[in-house]
Design an enzyme around this catalytic site. Structure first.
Site, PDB file in Angstrom:
ATOM      1  CE  LYS A 120     -24.833  14.636 -43.635  1.00 19.07           C
ATOM      2  NZ  LYS A 120     -24.619  15.731 -42.657  1.00 19.07           N
ATOM      3  CG  HIS A 122     -28.146  13.116 -45.634  1.00 23.09           C
ATOM      4  ND1 HIS A 122     -27.467  11.914 -45.553  1.00 23.09           N
ATOM      5  CD2 HIS A 122     -28.165  13.633 -44.378  1.00 23.09           C
ATOM      6  CE1 HIS A 122     -27.098  11.709 -44.292  1.00 23.09           C
ATOM      7  NE2 HIS A 122     -27.500  12.742 -43.569  1.00 23.09           N
TER       8      HIS A 122
END
Length: 240
Positions: A120, A122
């Site tokens: 991921k 963010h």
């Protein structure tokens, strides 16, 4: 296919787990071609543990298997239960909950963790969801170890994140030698589970083994499937 009478031979939680696997269609008998191209007389599909009663059954069995092992091997210590994506995710989370339920004094502070297949980029980012692994002793929970590739990938993730591998537990130990291109040459070879034990020097537990499955078939007086599974075991028996 009632396994209640097998409690005198294998622990009650193993008998109950084996019973739920059969009645829930997780464990089937017949003729199945495995990824290794072996023709197996049984097939174990842990992806079918999606129903509440079956998830409860496997998490209970994992928890009791771990507690039983700890009763004679107290040196196994772990802070986090890690479930490799994807099948291992519900297995780890449900097992942590069940461990805390059956032994709250020991496991009330236990955490779970699992990896993302894609990092991921963010928010909090990273590959890990749940408890951070850095500086933690980690127990991996998964369904089976076949070739060992996926398990080594999980172990690499734990090490990369700064964790320490404490052990592994799987649902079923097939107790068969690792496949090769000359699979039927009669050469003794270790199992994938045996290789993980040897390579990493950690305990690898299982809820049930092929021996337990055979004992269950014997108690059910299922002579045809019993004969076919015993023949398969004799053909592909691991050397460890």
């Amino acid at each position: 296919m009632d396994l209640t009478m097998s409690k005198g031979h294998i622990p009650a939680y193993k008998a109950a787990f084996l019973q739920s696997c059969i009645t829930g269609g997780v464990l089937k008998f017949g003729t199945f071609e495995l990824k290794s191209k072996r023709i197996s007389p049984y097939f174990f599909n842990a992806g079918l543990f999606h129903r509440a009663d079956l998830l409860r059954s496997i998490s209970t069995a994992y928890a009791h298997s771990i507690r039983d092992y700890l009763s004679t091997h107290p040196n196994l210590q772990f802070d986090v239960v890690f479930g490799p994506a994807y099948k291992g995710i519900p297995l780890a989370t449900a097992t942590v909950d069940k461990l805390a339920q059956i032994d709250p004094d020991r496991f009330e502070g236990l955490s779970y963790s699992f990896n993302r297949k894609e990092a991921k980029d963010h928010g909090e980012g990273g590959n890990i969801v749940g408890a951070p692994l850095k500086g933690k002793r980690v127990l991996i929970v998964d369904d089976v170890i076949t070739a060992g590739t996926a398990m080594r990938e999980a172990i690499d993730i734990i090490k990369k994140e700064g964790g320490e591998l404490a052990g592994v537990i799987v649902a079923l130990d097939r107790m068969e030698k690792m496949p090769t291109q000359t699979d039927d040459d009669g050469t003794p070879r270790p199992s994938a589970i045996g290789e993980v034990r040897r390579q990493y020097g950690v305990p690898v537990l299982s809820i049930i083994t092929l021996e337990d499955l055979i004992e269950g078939l014997r108690e059910m007086r299922n002579e045809d499937d019993l004969r076919r599974v015993e023949d398969y075991k004799a053909r592909y028996r691991a050397s460890d």
